[in-house]
Design an enzyme around this catalytic site. Structure first.
Site, PDB file in Angstrom:
ATOM      1  N   ARG A 258       0.854  -1.191   0.000  1.00  0.00           N
ATOM      2  CA  ARG A 258       0.000   0.000   0.000  1.00  0.00           C
ATOM      3  C   ARG A 258       0.888   1.238   0.000  1.00  0.00           C
ATOM      4  NH1 ARG A 258      -1.801   0.755   4.376  1.00  0.00           N
ATOM      5  NH2 ARG A 258      -1.196  -1.055   5.579  1.00  0.00           N
TER       6      ARG A 258
ATOM      7  N   TYR B 233      -1.227  -3.637  -7.082  1.00  0.00           N
ATOM      8  CA  TYR B 233      -1.025  -4.363  -5.821  1.00  0.00           C
ATOM      9  C   TYR B 233      -2.345  -4.395  -5.037  1.00  0.00           C
ATOM     10  CZ  TYR B 233      -0.139  -5.350  -1.010  1.00  0.00           C
ATOM     11  OH  TYR B 233      -0.239  -5.894   0.248  1.00  0.00           O
TER      12      TYR B 233
ATOM     13  N   LYS C 147      -9.494  -2.210   1.845  1.00  0.00           N
ATOM     14  CA  LYS C 147      -9.134  -1.059   2.680  1.00  0.00           C
ATOM     15  C   LYS C 147      -9.906   0.201   2.272  1.00  0.00           C
ATOM     16  CE  LYS C 147      -5.964  -3.449   4.782  1.00  0.00           C
ATOM     17  NZ  LYS C 147      -6.239  -3.946   6.138  1.00  0.00           N
TER      18      LYS C 147
ATOM     19  N   HIS D 148     -10.425  -2.034  11.777  1.00  0.00           N
ATOM     20  CA  HIS D 148      -9.349  -2.901  11.281  1.00  0.00           C
ATOM     21  C   HIS D 148      -9.147  -4.016  12.302  1.00  0.00           C
ATOM     22  CE1 HIS D 148      -4.911  -2.978   9.651  1.00  0.00           C
ATOM     23  NE2 HIS D 148      -5.666  -3.872   9.070  1.00  0.00           N
TER      24      HIS D 148
ATOM     25  N   SER E 114      -1.010  -3.504  10.529  1.00  0.00           N
ATOM     26  CA  SER E 114      -0.757  -4.452   9.450  1.00  0.00           C
ATOM     27  C   SER E 114       0.446  -5.345   9.779  1.00  0.00           C
ATOM     28  CB  SER E 114      -0.465  -3.692   8.162  1.00  0.00           C
ATOM     29  OG  SER E 114      -1.535  -2.820   7.904  1.00  0.00           O
TER      30      SER E 114
ATOM     31  N   CYS F  32       0.949  -7.677  11.973  1.00  0.00           N
ATOM     32  CA  CYS F  32       1.283  -7.952  13.374  1.00  0.00           C
ATOM     33  C   CYS F  32       0.630  -9.238  13.845  1.00  0.00           C
ATOM     34  CB  CYS F  32       0.836  -6.807  14.273  1.00  0.00           C
ATOM     35  SG  CYS F  32       1.938  -5.397  14.232  1.00  0.00           S
TER      36      CYS F  32
ATOM     37  N   ASP G 274      -9.348  -9.491   9.285  1.00  0.00           N
ATOM     38  CA  ASP G 274      -8.805  -8.153   8.990  1.00  0.00           C
ATOM     39  C   ASP G 274      -9.774  -7.002   9.272  1.00  0.00           C
ATOM     40  OD1 ASP G 274      -6.609  -6.574   8.034  1.00  0.00           O
ATOM     41  OD2 ASP G 274      -7.659  -6.289   6.139  1.00  0.00           O
TER      42      ASP G 274
ATOM     43  N   ARG H 193       1.735 -12.241  -0.828  1.00  0.00           N
ATOM     44  CA  ARG H 193       0.404 -12.522  -0.274  1.00  0.00           C
ATOM     45  C   ARG H 193      -0.237 -13.773  -0.853  1.00  0.00           C
ATOM     46  NH1 ARG H 193      -1.836  -8.458   3.425  1.00  0.00           N
ATOM     47  NH2 ARG H 193      -0.182  -6.914   3.546  1.00  0.00           N
TER      48      ARG H 193
END
Ligand code: OXD
Ligand code: MN
Length: 589
Positions: free
Chosen positions: A69, A197, A206, A226, A248, A250, A277, A374
């Site tokens: 991102r 991406y 998002k 989130h 993000s 974690c 998420d 990913r």
């Protein structure tokens, strides 16, 4: 496919702007998707993987400059700068529309425009919202099909007059200098250009489900967060739900799919995954908070995912999955990434497309997979997917958990005193940065509610919204903070994490049910050591004491940093935050 005039008028306008050669509506049928997969393979946009070992799985590589991102190129275009606030990049909407229209002008000449009707949340649920994404990328179509509910049923749910979020994506020439991810909250509009991406182009995720939805939630009295959503089942078969917000990369996906350590598993404890998420939260008629996962798939970070660290995520990727920027094992056309196992393929293609010897790379410390590579996997593949995953009314939330990577400051777990104190705990979240966004890795940045990159309006108003919601929830969840990443003086992790985090979740649920006492500290309640079930865990008493301890000097410094961060919001900052900071300072002495 529709008579909805709002859709047709908008589509007509976008077609005139982008001038595609062809327009294709995505109906969600397997025949159509299969044809697109074949086309993408024929053009090289995707690579077909071993269909015996990985049925329905494909591989895609993005441009080297397009792997995460781009927060510095992400904009919230509200009529005034104040509405977007000091954290977001801002430009006046008409100026931004004019600027981007030049970039989109003719951007799809020689290309096909795909029209993707999609629902965030189960189709027809009172929680759900509809979007339509226009894109010139088959990769985007196929990912959206996994991540959201796509096709004809959504068009039917939209009806002749329904409203929707208008999403436009053009890949153009993936020029990073002209890459823009732009939100117009007042117009329900998202424009993304010059990226391919996931986080920048799967606009349901998002862009819609967090940035636009957070704005809608503020207007309509609900919340877009989130957060993962998990159900914790005890040996009696009772399931309690927890939502948890982490920045993000974690470990949200790992926590959402956790497998308890042997002892707890044998007793009958289990975790069920509702989401990994994003959570949309509404107040139910019984005064509790209810959560729905608006997504239908997992867009997970591959490196570090293994049978040991996240068996359920790995299982989820074994069919119908798209892998992006991992490495390929050319012996059998399967995939590999750092941390999958200790056996990198000898005959490999790295994420940049270079043929290589994976073992040599490994020995030299070179990366085969991009650190932010990913998998896009259907949620229904997940062995521990919750029976409530499709529940249109969501699941009742017992606890909200905040957390981040903090080497020193935060203890393993602590509980906020009440909702308002919990909002303060969330608002003061901070974490060391990861590879999920471009920029330096490992720097502490303040990341309130893990929403810093995702609030579609002024973050001060977002804090206020949390306080306002608290007044509407008569039976609110308890709020906690966890830190799995505390380091000892030698720089080693003090807590094993992964499955053992279940021990902390159990304490959290015990607290929600009033089953155990706790120790009051200046920052909140920490566990009595004996209330943590540590059976079978190799951790010494001194380490545990340290893990649960609070260093007042470190925290005094922390409050200083909090004040600096909050200063940027000026008068718009809710008074409750300042009161909580003053109170914390007093408690620290
Ligand atoms: C994600 C992120 O992809 O937070 O989920 O970056
Ligand atoms: Mn995320």
């Amino acid at each position: 496919m529709t008579n909805n005039k709002k859709v047709l008028t908008w589509l007509d306008e976008m077609v005139k702007l982008c001038r595609p050669d062809e327009i294709v509506w995505i109906d969600g049928s397997e025949e159509q998707l299969e044809k697109l997969r074949e086309e993408a393979v024929a053009t090289g946009e995707m690579i077909k993987l071993n269909q015996e070992k990985l049925p329905g799985c494909y591989y895609h590589r993005t441009a080297e400059n397009d792997v995460a991102r781009v927060e510095d190129r992400t904009f919230i275009c509200t009529p005034t700068k104040e509405e977007a606030g000091p954290i977001n990049n801002w430009m006046e909407p008409s100026e931004m529309y004019a600027k981007l229209s030049k970039l989109y002008d003719g951007s799809m000449i020689g290309r096909t425009m795909y029209v993707i009707p999609y629902s965030m949340g189960p189709v027809g649920s009172p929680f759900s919202k509809i979007g339509i994404e226009l894109t010139d990328s088959i990769y985007v179509v196929l990912n959206m099909d996994i991540m959201t509910r796509v096709g004809k049923a959504v068009v039917d749910a939209l009806g002749e007059d329904g409203d929707f979020v208008k999403c436009l994506h053009a890949k153009k020439d993936v020029n990073p200098e002209e890459r823009y991810i732009v939100h117009f909250p007042q117009d329900d509009t998202i424009w993304s250009i010059n990226s391919a991406y996931g986080g920048n182009v799967l606009l349901g995720k998002k862009c819609f489900a967090l940035r636009i939805a957070s704005y809608l939630g503020k207007q309509e009295g609900w919340m877009a967060e989130h957060m993962l959503i998990l159900g914790l089942e005890n040996p009696k078969g009772e399931v309690k739900y927890i939502c948890a917000a982490f920045p993000s990369a974690c470990g949200k996906t790992n926590l959402a799919m956790l497998i308890p350590p042997e002892g707890l598993k044998a007793q009958g404890y289990k975790v069920w995954t509702v989401g990994d998420d994003i959570a949309w939260l509404r107040v139910g008629e019984d005064g509790r908070l209810y959560a729905v996962n608006p997504e239908a798939g997992f867009f997970g970070v591959a490196p570090g995912t293994s049978e040991k660290t996240n068996f359920n995520a790995l299982e989820s990727t074994k069919k119908g999955t798209i892998f992006t920027n991992v490495a390929i094992n050319t012996d059998d056309m399967t995939v590999w990434w750092e941390g999958l196992d200790k056996n990198p393929p000898e005959n490999a293609i790295d994420w940049l497309g270079n043929k290589c010897n994976g073992k040599e790379y490994f020995a030299e410390g070179k990366k085969l997979a991009n650190p932010n590579s990913r998998f896009t996997a259907p949620a229904k593949n997940c062995p521990c997917i919750s029976s409530e995953f499709e529940n249109p009314n969501g699941v009742p939330v017992s606890a909200i958990v905040f957390g981040g990577r903090r080497a020193k400051t935060a203890p393993l777990v602590y509980q906020a005193r009440d909702w308002n104190h919990g909002v303060f705990v969330g608002a003061t979240m901070a974490s060391e940065t990861t590879a999920a966004a471009t920029g330096a890795v490992g720097v502490v940045r303040r990341d309130p509610m893990a929403m810093r990159p995702f609030v579609g309006y002024n973050m001060a108003d977002y804090f206020q919204h949390w306080y306002d919601m608290g007044k509407k929830i008569s039976n609110p969840p308890q709020i906690f903070n966890v830190n799995w990443f505390r380091l000892d003086d030698e720089g080693h992790f003090m807590w094993p994490g992964f499955g053992d985090n279940m021990r902390v979740l159990n304490w959290i649920i015990d607290r929600c049910e009033g089953k155990v006492d706790a120790v009051e500290t200046p920052i909140g309640f920490v566990p009595n050591k004996e209330d943590l079930d540590l059976e079978g865990l190799d951790i010494d008493d001194a380490a545990l004491t340290e893990l649960l301890s609070i260093d007042k000097d470190v925290w005094k410094d922390e409050v200083k940093q909090q004040r600096e961060f909050f200063a940027q919001f000026g008068d718009r900052l809710p008074k409750e935050i300042v009161d909580s900071m003053d109170d914390l300072e007093k408690r620290l002495g």
